[in-house]
Design an enzyme around this catalytic site. Sequence first.
Site, PDB file in Angstrom:
ATOM      1  N   HIS A   3       0.870  -1.180   0.000  1.00  0.00           N
ATOM      2  CA  HIS A   3       0.000   0.000   0.000  1.00  0.00           C
ATOM      3  C   HIS A   3       0.910   1.234   0.000  1.00  0.00           C
ATOM      4  O   HIS A   3       2.018   1.183   0.540  1.00  0.00           O
ATOM      5  CB  HIS A   3      -0.824  -0.056   1.291  1.00  0.00           C
ATOM      6  CG  HIS A   3      -1.885   0.989   1.429  1.00  0.00           C
ATOM      7  ND1 HIS A   3      -1.606   2.283   1.809  1.00  0.00           N
ATOM      8  CD2 HIS A   3      -3.232   0.928   1.282  1.00  0.00           C
ATOM      9  CE1 HIS A   3      -2.742   2.965   1.881  1.00  0.00           C
ATOM     10  NE2 HIS A   3      -3.748   2.171   1.565  1.00  0.00           N
ATOM     11  N   ASP A  16       3.000  -4.586   8.205  1.00  0.00           N
ATOM     12  CA  ASP A  16       1.794  -3.788   8.018  1.00  0.00           C
ATOM     13  C   ASP A  16       0.609  -4.757   8.122  1.00  0.00           C
ATOM     14  O   ASP A  16       0.321  -5.508   7.190  1.00  0.00           O
ATOM     15  CB  ASP A  16       1.842  -3.107   6.645  1.00  0.00           C
ATOM     16  CG  ASP A  16       0.551  -2.367   6.333  1.00  0.00           C
ATOM     17  OD1 ASP A  16      -0.411  -2.471   7.117  1.00  0.00           O
ATOM     18  OD2 ASP A  16       0.508  -1.688   5.285  1.00  0.00           O
ATOM     19  N   GLN A  32      -4.526  -5.172   6.912  1.00  0.00           N
ATOM     20  CA  GLN A  32      -5.519  -6.094   6.342  1.00  0.00           C
ATOM     21  C   GLN A  32      -5.448  -7.479   6.980  1.00  0.00           C
ATOM     22  O   GLN A  32      -6.043  -8.428   6.469  1.00  0.00           O
ATOM     23  CB  GLN A  32      -5.319  -6.220   4.831  1.00  0.00           C
ATOM     24  CG  GLN A  32      -5.492  -4.927   4.055  1.00  0.00           C
ATOM     25  CD  GLN A  32      -6.921  -4.387   4.065  1.00  0.00           C
ATOM     26  OE1 GLN A  32      -7.872  -5.094   4.417  1.00  0.00           O
ATOM     27  NE2 GLN A  32      -7.078  -3.131   3.708  1.00  0.00           N
ATOM     28  N   LYS A  70     -10.455  -0.737  10.630  1.00  0.00           N
ATOM     29  CA  LYS A  70     -10.566  -1.942   9.805  1.00  0.00           C
ATOM     30  C   LYS A  70     -10.922  -3.154  10.659  1.00  0.00           C
ATOM     31  O   LYS A  70     -11.179  -4.231  10.153  1.00  0.00           O
ATOM     32  CB  LYS A  70      -9.272  -2.183   9.037  1.00  0.00           C
ATOM     33  CG  LYS A  70      -8.972  -0.996   8.093  1.00  0.00           C
ATOM     34  CD  LYS A  70      -7.987  -1.349   7.037  1.00  0.00           C
ATOM     35  CE  LYS A  70      -7.320  -0.133   6.441  1.00  0.00           C
ATOM     36  NZ  LYS A  70      -7.992   0.360   5.238  1.00  0.00           N
ATOM     37  N   CYS A  82      -4.898   2.444  -3.774  1.00  0.00           N
ATOM     38  CA  CYS A  82      -3.726   2.938  -3.012  1.00  0.00           C
ATOM     39  C   CYS A  82      -2.516   2.046  -3.216  1.00  0.00           C
ATOM     40  O   CYS A  82      -1.723   1.827  -2.277  1.00  0.00           O
ATOM     41  CB  CYS A  82      -4.034   3.056  -1.517  1.00  0.00           C
ATOM     42  SG  CYS A  82      -5.308   4.224  -1.154  1.00  0.00           S
TER      43      CYS A  82
HETATM   44  N1  PLP Z   1      -1.689  -0.612   4.667  1.00  0.00           N
HETATM   45  C1  PLP Z   1      -2.626  -1.380   4.108  1.00  0.00           C
HETATM   46  C2  PLP Z   1      -2.251  -2.771   3.668  1.00  0.00           C
HETATM   47  C3  PLP Z   1      -3.914  -0.916   3.948  1.00  0.00           C
HETATM   48  O1  PLP Z   1      -4.838  -1.691   3.371  1.00  0.00           O
HETATM   49  C4  PLP Z   1      -4.227   0.397   4.379  1.00  0.00           C
HETATM   50  C5  PLP Z   1      -5.582   0.950   4.171  1.00  0.00           C
HETATM   51  O2  PLP Z   1      -6.330   0.509   3.330  1.00  0.00           O
HETATM   52  C6  PLP Z   1      -3.226   1.166   4.969  1.00  0.00           C
HETATM   53  C7  PLP Z   1      -1.970   0.640   5.088  1.00  0.00           C
HETATM   54  C8  PLP Z   1      -3.492   2.554   5.453  1.00  0.00           C
HETATM   55  O3  PLP Z   1      -4.405   2.529   6.529  1.00  0.00           O
HETATM   56  P1  PLP Z   1      -4.967   3.882   7.148  1.00  0.00           P
HETATM   57  O4  PLP Z   1      -5.524   4.674   6.007  1.00  0.00           O
HETATM   58  O5  PLP Z   1      -6.026   3.434   8.109  1.00  0.00           O
HETATM   59  O6  PLP Z   1      -3.841   4.582   7.812  1.00  0.00           O
END
Ligand code: PLP
Length: 407
Positions: A122, A199, A202, A225, A363
């Site tokens: 992401h 990270d 998900q 999430k 993203c």
């Molecule tokens: N990393 C992953 C794998 C994600 O799916 C997301 C959000 O969709 C993020 C980071 C960023 O999360 P946030 O926007 O809640 O900071």
Amino acid sequence: MFDVEKVRADFPILGEKVYGKRLVYLDNGATAQRPRRVVEKMVEYYYRYNSNVHRGVHFLSNRCTDANEEARELVRGFIHAASDKEIIFTRGTTESINLVAYSFGEAFIQPGDEILVTEMEHHANIVPWQMLCERKGAVLKVVPFLDNGELDWEAFGHLLTEKVKLVGVAYVSNVLGTVNPVGKIIERAHAVGAKVLVDAAQAIQHIPIDVQALDCDFLVFSGHKIYGPTGVGVLYGKECLLEQMPPWQGGGEMIKEVRFEKTTYNELPFKFEAGTPDFIGVIGLGEALKYVTDLGLREIAAYEHELFVYATERVKEIPGMRIFGEAASKSSVISFALGDIHHSDTGILLDKQGIAVRTGQLCAEPTMQHYGVTGMVRASLAMYNTREEIDILCEGLKKVANMFGMK
Ligand code: PLP
């Protein structure tokens, strides 16, 4: 037994209609819905106890402070961290990664060092590292993935040298659904002296996580999430590392003593929590974790897996369907293209049928570039989705295909 209808009844929004049609919410990867008890807990604190944490001597402030720290303990238990000191509250995954990129970078990154991420990350797990590299003269290296969505393990082996100081990897890809072998990655990275940030944005809502068993150095996720509020997230870091890292932002609870000559900083975890935190959000997150724990993350995972297998089979049956990412180990996310139909058209036409999916670059532009597409359609599942909803999605997709004259 996991009773999905009972769970659904906890989420008022799932009973809503859009355009007079039953809502089928399949955009859980972007944000999940919140159960009644999370919202009620936050309302209770706003209505009855709201007062700033860590600062007051009075009843309300103490009540919020205690609830904030109870939530920290809930998070600690949920991911099985060794100490509350290792749980830092942030605004979300993105902020947690930025915190590490800045603070770990200040403490440990020298010109010429390497940061290794994967091609399927992401943007939140790419850009903060690019910024760090620019600041420090370090180099960002990228582990490619194979067309089936699995990491290129051989390339990983070549790229993982002693120059690498940190590996940033998604536990579950938000586009491909790939469940990366983070345990193996951590073991290999540690063998060359690199630290690993996982990270778990998900993963946290789908996979039971034990940070001590994984031995990750950092793990990050967002409250929204995992059925908690927006605006709150978590950074887990090993105490020994966090101790060596400088604060990121200044002010508020992160100080011990302020003098114009020299300010000293508070202990962990407060050293990294500057300013008034979103303590009501934190309390809401604690309630969400209690809710998930009451349902049983293992039961949730088993139900979701069965639903995911069903969804994958059904979606694949649709003529002209192209699924992106078919890793052997996959979770909760199905990204696809329907023939040559533009992803936005598919998304809009599904929306008109009450079906909420995500479309676009998700993203993750490098992942789009890998497949040479400008965007995808993504259905992402949560524990409250049902087979019936998958059937509605598939019927909806067939209607879209018909409208475009696909056979
Ligand atoms: N990393 C992953 C794998 C994600 O799916 C997301 C959000 O969709 C993020 C980071 C960023 O999360 P946030 O926007 O809640 O900071």
